[in-house]
Design a protein around this motif. Sequence first.
Motif, PDB file in Angstrom:
ATOM      1  N   ARG A  52       0.938  -1.316  -0.039  1.00 13.60           N
ATOM      2  CA  ARG A  52      -0.121  -0.376   0.199  1.00 13.60           C
ATOM      3  C   ARG A  52       0.566   1.011   0.597  1.00 13.60           C
ATOM      4  NH1 ARG A  52      -1.346  -1.052   5.533  1.00 13.60           N
ATOM      5  NH2 ARG A  52      -3.225  -1.839   4.421  1.00 13.60           N
ATOM      6  N   PRO A  53       0.644   2.408  -0.624  1.00 15.96           N
ATOM      7  CA  PRO A  53       1.608   3.930  -0.475  1.00 15.96           C
ATOM      8  C   PRO A  53       1.155   4.007   0.963  1.00 15.96           C
ATOM      9  CG  PRO A  53      -0.992   4.031  -1.814  1.00 15.96           C
ATOM     10  CD  PRO A  53      -0.498   2.361  -1.700  1.00 15.96           C
ATOM     11  N   VAL A  54       2.456   4.210   0.761  1.00 19.96           N
ATOM     12  CA  VAL A  54       2.509   4.597   2.577  1.00 19.96           C
ATOM     13  C   VAL A  54       3.704   6.435   2.679  1.00 19.96           C
ATOM     14  CG1 VAL A  54       3.023   4.686   4.624  1.00 19.96           C
ATOM     15  CG2 VAL A  54       2.396   2.643   3.859  1.00 19.96           C
ATOM     16  N   ALA A  55       3.048   7.687   2.502  1.00 20.77           N
ATOM     17  CA  ALA A  55       3.206   8.835   3.398  1.00 20.77           C
ATOM     18  C   ALA A  55       4.009   9.350   4.181  1.00 20.77           C
ATOM     19  CB  ALA A  55       2.045   9.776   3.040  1.00 20.77           C
ATOM     20  N   GLY A  56       5.171   9.940   3.629  1.00 20.82           N
ATOM     21  CA  GLY A  56       6.112  10.736   4.343  1.00 20.82           C
ATOM     22  C   GLY A  56       6.557   9.835   5.339  1.00 20.82           C
ATOM     23  N   ASP A  57       7.377  10.348   6.635  1.00 23.34           N
ATOM     24  CA  ASP A  57       8.015   9.072   7.168  1.00 23.34           C
ATOM     25  C   ASP A  57       6.906   8.359   7.983  1.00 23.34           C
ATOM     26  OD1 ASP A  57      10.073  10.979   6.538  1.00 23.34           O
ATOM     27  OD2 ASP A  57      10.238  11.502   8.731  1.00 23.34           O
ATOM     28  N   PHE A  58       7.909   7.341   7.945  1.00 24.28           N
ATOM     29  CA  PHE A  58       7.116   5.956   8.827  1.00 24.28           C
ATOM     30  C   PHE A  58       8.037   4.639   9.772  1.00 24.28           C
ATOM     31  CE2 PHE A  58       7.751   4.780   4.710  1.00 24.28           C
ATOM     32  CZ  PHE A  58       8.265   3.515   4.578  1.00 24.28           C
ATOM     33  N   SER A  59       6.977   3.883  10.378  1.00 23.33           N
ATOM     34  CA  SER A  59       7.016   2.381  10.465  1.00 23.33           C
ATOM     35  C   SER A  59       7.097   1.615  10.116  1.00 23.33           C
ATOM     36  CB  SER A  59       7.418   2.365  11.942  1.00 23.33           C
ATOM     37  OG  SER A  59       8.980   3.086  12.921  1.00 23.33           O
ATOM     38  N   ALA A  60       7.169   0.298   9.422  1.00 16.80           N
ATOM     39  CA  ALA A  60       6.630  -0.752   9.317  1.00 16.80           C
ATOM     40  C   ALA A  60       6.817  -2.034   9.570  1.00 16.80           C
ATOM     41  CB  ALA A  60       6.188  -1.367   7.735  1.00 16.80           C
ATOM     42  N   GLU A  61       6.192  -2.870  10.372  1.00 16.13           N
ATOM     43  CA  GLU A  61       6.452  -4.108  10.996  1.00 16.13           C
ATOM     44  C   GLU A  61       5.810  -5.353  10.331  1.00 16.13           C
ATOM     45  OE1 GLU A  61       6.314  -4.072  15.109  1.00 16.13           O
ATOM     46  OE2 GLU A  61       7.580  -1.702  14.983  1.00 16.13           O
ATOM     47  N   VAL A  62       6.429  -6.126  10.851  1.00 13.33           N
ATOM     48  CA  VAL A  62       5.207  -7.469  10.235  1.00 13.33           C
ATOM     49  C   VAL A  62       6.467  -8.879  11.304  1.00 13.33           C
ATOM     50  CG1 VAL A  62       6.889  -8.218   7.529  1.00 13.33           C
ATOM     51  CG2 VAL A  62       4.630  -9.135   7.876  1.00 13.33           C
ATOM     52  N   THR A  63       5.906  -9.863  11.523  1.00 13.96           N
ATOM     53  CA  THR A  63       6.447 -11.092  11.760  1.00 13.96           C
ATOM     54  C   THR A  63       6.415 -11.632  10.665  1.00 13.96           C
ATOM     55  OG1 THR A  63       5.606 -10.688  13.862  1.00 13.96           O
ATOM     56  CG2 THR A  63       6.046 -12.931  12.990  1.00 13.96           C
ATOM     57  N   VAL A  64       7.420 -12.566   9.739  1.00  6.70           N
ATOM     58  CA  VAL A  64       6.978 -13.395   8.842  1.00  6.70           C
ATOM     59  C   VAL A  64       7.738 -15.350   8.761  1.00  6.70           C
ATOM     60  CG1 VAL A  64       9.767 -12.537   8.273  1.00  6.70           C
ATOM     61  CG2 VAL A  64       8.582 -13.660   6.724  1.00  6.70           C
ATOM     62  N   LYS A  65       7.465 -16.149   8.702  1.00  4.75           N
ATOM     63  CA  LYS A  65       7.714 -17.300   9.019  1.00  4.75           C
ATOM     64  C   LYS A  65       8.239 -17.604   7.481  1.00  4.75           C
ATOM     65  CE  LYS A  65       5.424 -18.023  12.894  1.00  4.75           C
ATOM     66  NZ  LYS A  65       4.345 -19.079  12.976  1.00  4.75           N
ATOM     67  N   GLY A  66       9.048 -18.997   6.966  1.00  2.00           N
ATOM     68  CA  GLY A  66       8.909 -19.113   5.284  1.00  2.00           C
ATOM     69  C   GLY A  66       9.642 -21.030   5.838  1.00  2.00           C
ATOM     70  N   ASP A  67       9.464 -21.326   5.099  1.00  2.00           N
ATOM     71  CA  ASP A  67       9.605 -22.954   4.929  1.00  2.00           C
ATOM     72  C   ASP A  67      11.266 -22.517   3.929  1.00  2.00           C
ATOM     73  OD1 ASP A  67      10.468 -25.399   4.899  1.00  2.00           O
ATOM     74  OD2 ASP A  67       8.972 -25.751   3.572  1.00  2.00           O
ATOM     75  N   TYR A  68      12.125 -22.114   4.492  1.00  2.00           N
ATOM     76  CA  TYR A  68      13.163 -22.106   4.099  1.00  2.00           C
ATOM     77  C   TYR A  68      14.301 -23.272   3.646  1.00  2.00           C
ATOM     78  CZ  TYR A  68      12.350 -17.731   6.164  1.00  2.00           C
ATOM     79  OH  TYR A  68      11.980 -15.803   6.043  1.00  2.00           O
ATOM     80  N   LYS A  69      14.204 -23.895   2.170  1.00  2.00           N
ATOM     81  CA  LYS A  69      15.116 -25.004   1.804  1.00  2.00           C
ATOM     82  C   LYS A  69      15.931 -24.681   0.866  1.00  2.00           C
ATOM     83  CE  LYS A  69      11.274 -28.459   3.056  1.00  2.00           C
ATOM     84  NZ  LYS A  69      10.209 -29.329   2.813  1.00  2.00           N
ATOM     85  N   VAL A  70      15.709 -24.281  -0.117  1.00  4.09           N
ATOM     86  CA  VAL A  70      16.436 -23.924  -1.238  1.00  4.09           C
ATOM     87  C   VAL A  70      17.408 -22.587  -1.475  1.00  4.09           C
ATOM     88  CG1 VAL A  70      16.743 -23.939  -4.093  1.00  4.09           C
ATOM     89  CG2 VAL A  70      15.457 -25.125  -2.635  1.00  4.09           C
ATOM     90  N   LEU A  71      18.712 -22.435  -2.445  1.00  3.18           N
ATOM     91  CA  LEU A  71      19.258 -21.385  -1.938  1.00  3.18           C
ATOM     92  C   LEU A  71      18.385 -19.829  -2.556  1.00  3.18           C
ATOM     93  CD1 LEU A  71      22.313 -20.559  -1.759  1.00  3.18           C
ATOM     94  CD2 LEU A  71      22.306 -21.156  -4.694  1.00  3.18           C
ATOM     95  N   TYR A  72      18.900 -18.729  -1.965  1.00  6.43           N
ATOM     96  CA  TYR A  72      18.073 -17.593  -2.196  1.00  6.43           C
ATOM     97  C   TYR A  72      16.649 -17.267  -1.807  1.00  6.43           C
ATOM     98  CZ  TYR A  72      22.507 -16.351  -4.488  1.00  6.43           C
ATOM     99  OH  TYR A  72      23.398 -16.620  -5.024  1.00  6.43           O
ATOM    100  N   ASP A  73      16.275 -18.248  -1.427  1.00  7.21           N
ATOM    101  CA  ASP A  73      14.280 -19.134  -0.929  1.00  7.21           C
ATOM    102  C   ASP A  73      14.878 -16.891   0.018  1.00  7.21           C
ATOM    103  OD1 ASP A  73      14.080 -20.649  -1.776  1.00  7.21           O
ATOM    104  OD2 ASP A  73      14.051 -21.777  -0.300  1.00  7.21           O
ATOM    105  N   GLN A  74      13.427 -16.218  -0.282  1.00  8.15           N
ATOM    106  CA  GLN A  74      13.386 -14.987   0.492  1.00  8.15           C
ATOM    107  C   GLN A  74      12.008 -14.414   1.060  1.00  8.15           C
ATOM    108  OE1 GLN A  74      15.206 -11.530  -1.908  1.00  8.15           O
ATOM    109  NE2 GLN A  74      15.641 -13.497  -2.518  1.00  8.15           N
ATOM    110  N   ALA A  75      11.823 -13.735   2.575  1.00  9.74           N
ATOM    111  CA  ALA A  75      10.443 -13.467   2.910  1.00  9.74           C
ATOM    112  C   ALA A  75      10.907 -12.341   3.600  1.00  9.74           C
ATOM    113  CB  ALA A  75       9.243 -14.025   3.138  1.00  9.74           C
ATOM    114  N   GLY A  76      10.141 -11.189   3.804  1.00  3.20           N
ATOM    115  CA  GLY A  76      10.049  -9.884   4.966  1.00  3.20           C
ATOM    116  C   GLY A  76       9.446  -8.677   3.819  1.00  3.20           C
ATOM    117  N   LEU A  77       9.833  -6.872   4.731  1.00  2.00           N
ATOM    118  CA  LEU A  77       9.783  -6.507   4.140  1.00  2.00           C
ATOM    119  C   LEU A  77       9.576  -5.412   3.028  1.00  2.00           C
ATOM    120  CD1 LEU A  77       8.929  -4.430   7.402  1.00  2.00           C
ATOM    121  CD2 LEU A  77       6.841  -5.365   6.369  1.00  2.00           C
TER     122      LEU A  77
END
Length: 193
Positions: A52-77
């Motif tokens: 989503r678009p966010v104006a100006g200064d901000f903080s964004a947070e999330v909790t991420v989980k993943g089934d990481y098994k293969v090179l470069y699998d990635q998840a986040g903000l």
Amino acid sequence: MMSDLAGMTWLNPPPHHALSDGTLHVRTGKETDFWRETFYGFRRDNGHFLYRPVAGDFSAEVTVKGDYKVLYDQAGLMMRLSETHWIKAGIEYTDGLAYFSVVVTNDRSDWSLVAVPADRDGLRIRLTRHAEAIRIQYRDVADGHWKPVRLAYFPTSQSVDVGVMCCSPQREGFEASFSDFVAGPPISRELHD
């Protein structure tokens, strides 16, 4: 604070995604990534990004989980101004381990990695914008404190797109989940507790 993942927009929708009880579950498409030029000599802009678009200064947070098994699998903000200006931060699988990974792209990408303790409950990630400075942190599950990872330059703009991303550059079918996403006013500019 805004926290409704349901009202957000996909850039490159994944082949499978479902929202249940505030948690987004995603299964990635084949050979997806965000990267520009450096070292590898290619451009990829086909990773999955819900924003989503966010104006100006901000903080964004999330909790991420993943089934990481293969090179470069990635998840986040991710925060994104354009195809040539974006930042992604999260867990990335490399050399058989999950690292906290940050890619800052201002025309060309760079990459930094920090070893983090494995946690089945996932990792909490935070991006904060203070004008041209982006502060990247994760919360240590063991002690509950936010750990600094990076302070990066990013061009100023009236707004940017902010949300969650995941990619699987070497395969398809990487599974990740995102919970408790919030975006709102920035935390204090104080860098040290």
